[in-house]
Design a protein around this motif. Structure first.
Motif, short mmCIF file in Angstrom:
data_model
loop_
_atom_site.label_atom_id
_atom_site.label_comp_id
_atom_site.label_asym_id
_atom_site.label_seq_id
_atom_site.Cartn_x
_atom_site.Cartn_y
_atom_site.Cartn_z
N ALA A 176 0.84 -1.21 0.00
CA ALA A 176 0.00 0.00 0.00
C ALA A 176 0.87 1.25 0.00
N MET A 177 1.90 1.27 0.83
CA MET A 177 2.77 2.45 0.87
C MET A 177 3.57 2.59 -0.42
N GLN A 178 3.95 1.47 -1.02
CA GLN A 178 4.68 1.55 -2.29
C GLN A 178 3.77 2.09 -3.39
N TYR A 179 2.51 1.69 -3.38
CA TYR A 179 1.56 2.28 -4.33
C TYR A 179 1.38 3.77 -4.02
N PRO A 207 -2.96 14.61 5.40
CA PRO A 207 -3.03 13.46 6.32
C PRO A 207 -3.77 13.79 7.62
N GLU A 208 -3.56 14.98 8.13
CA GLU A 208 -4.18 15.37 9.40
C GLU A 208 -5.70 15.35 9.34
N SER A 209 -6.27 15.54 8.15
CA SER A 209 -7.73 15.47 8.00
C SER A 209 -8.25 14.06 8.22
N TYR A 210 -7.34 13.09 8.26
CA TYR A 210 -7.71 11.68 8.44
C TYR A 210 -7.08 11.10 9.70
N GLY A 211 -6.72 11.97 10.62
CA GLY A 211 -6.15 11.52 11.88
C GLY A 211 -4.74 10.98 11.76
N LEU A 212 -4.05 11.33 10.69
CA LEU A 212 -2.68 10.89 10.45
C LEU A 212 -1.74 12.07 10.63
N LYS A 213 -0.45 11.79 10.76
CA LYS A 213 0.56 12.84 10.89
C LYS A 213 1.38 12.91 9.61
N SER A 214 1.55 14.11 9.10
CA SER A 214 2.36 14.31 7.89
C SER A 214 3.76 13.75 8.07
N SER A 215 4.34 13.92 9.25
CA SER A 215 5.70 13.42 9.48
C SER A 215 5.76 11.90 9.38
N ASP A 216 4.72 11.22 9.86
CA ASP A 216 4.66 9.76 9.76
C ASP A 216 4.54 9.33 8.30
N ILE A 217 3.68 10.02 7.56
CA ILE A 217 3.50 9.70 6.13
C ILE A 217 4.80 9.93 5.39
N LEU A 218 5.45 11.04 5.63
CA LEU A 218 6.72 11.35 4.97
C LEU A 218 7.77 10.28 5.26
N GLN A 219 7.87 9.87 6.50
CA GLN A 219 8.84 8.83 6.87
C GLN A 219 8.53 7.52 6.14
N LYS A 220 7.28 7.13 6.09
CA LYS A 220 6.88 5.90 5.40
C LYS A 220 7.11 6.02 3.89
N GLU A 221 6.89 7.21 3.34
CA GLU A 221 7.15 7.43 1.92
C GLU A 221 8.64 7.25 1.61
N GLU A 222 9.48 7.80 2.47
CA GLU A 222 10.93 7.68 2.26
C GLU A 222 11.37 6.22 2.31
N SER A 243 9.50 3.55 1.71
CA SER A 243 8.95 2.85 0.55
C SER A 243 9.70 3.19 -0.72
N GLN A 244 10.07 4.46 -0.89
CA GLN A 244 10.84 4.85 -2.07
C GLN A 244 12.20 4.16 -2.05
N GLU A 245 12.81 4.06 -0.89
CA GLU A 245 14.09 3.38 -0.77
C GLU A 245 13.96 1.89 -1.12
N GLU A 246 12.87 1.28 -0.69
CA GLU A 246 12.62 -0.14 -1.02
C GLU A 246 12.49 -0.31 -2.53
N ILE A 247 11.76 0.57 -3.16
CA ILE A 247 11.57 0.50 -4.61
C ILE A 247 12.91 0.71 -5.32
N ASP A 248 13.65 1.73 -4.89
CA ASP A 248 14.96 2.02 -5.50
C ASP A 248 15.91 0.83 -5.35
#
Length: 168
Positions: free
Chosen positions: A67-70, A136-151, A153-158
């Motif tokens: 899901a995060m990779q998508y 993200p905050e509109s859905y009870g999530l933290k932007s910092s958490d999303i950013l960390q997970k994005e990084e 996931s991008q590293e995994e893909i790379d």
């Protein structure tokens, strides 16, 4: 906003499982679990067969990873599907094994938050003009958490691309 499991999610998640994996057995084949031990067995003696939660854990974590990779590749519709499938598997595992603690309940809610956030991103992606980018905050999530997970996931893909001589 309520992030508890809703009955309508069940049918939707099952339809996504059929679409992406052909059924539940497709998830098991995609995320094989070779572990035969369950690390929490010592404090959860009511778990009859430790292989069951170990297998389930491998499957929903695999769905969340996909899901995060998508998500990081802006395939928000598939990210939404995978988060909702993961939420269903988490909920089913929780009910089957009678894990009624806050940690498991919050994990199901977290995956639902991610699913709804990615659904909103997909809807925005379909018509970005005149609408605001969902936060993200509109859905009870933290932007910092999303950013960390994005990084991550991008590293995994790379790394996958690099290790398999693939270009992005």
């Amino acid at each position: 906003m309520n992030y508890d499991w809703k009955s309508e999610y069940n049918e939707l998640a099952i339809s996504f499982i059929k679409l992406h994996f052909g059924g539940f057995d497709g998830i098991t084949r995609c995320f094989p679990c070779m572990r035969d031990s369950y690390p929490w067995a010592a404090h959860r003696p009511d778990v009859v067969d430790s292989r069951v939660p170990a297998k389930n854990n491998t499957e929903y974590h695999g769905l969340e990873k996909h899901a995060m990779q998508y998500h990081v590749t802006a395939q928000y519709e598939y990210a939404y599907h995978h988060w909702l499938m993961a939420a269903k598997l988490r909920k089913d595992d929780m009910e089957t094994n009678e894990f009624e603690d806050n940690g498991h309940t919050n994990a199901v809610r977290y995956t639902i938050k991610q699913a709804l956030y990615n659904k909103a991103l997909f809807q925005w992606q379909q018509n970005p003009k005149g609408t605001l980018l969902p936060k993200p905050e509109s859905y009870g999530l933290k932007s910092s958490d999303i950013l960390q997970k994005e990084e991550i996931s991008q590293e995994e893909i790379d790394n996958f691309c690099k290790n398999n001589n693939l270009t992005k």
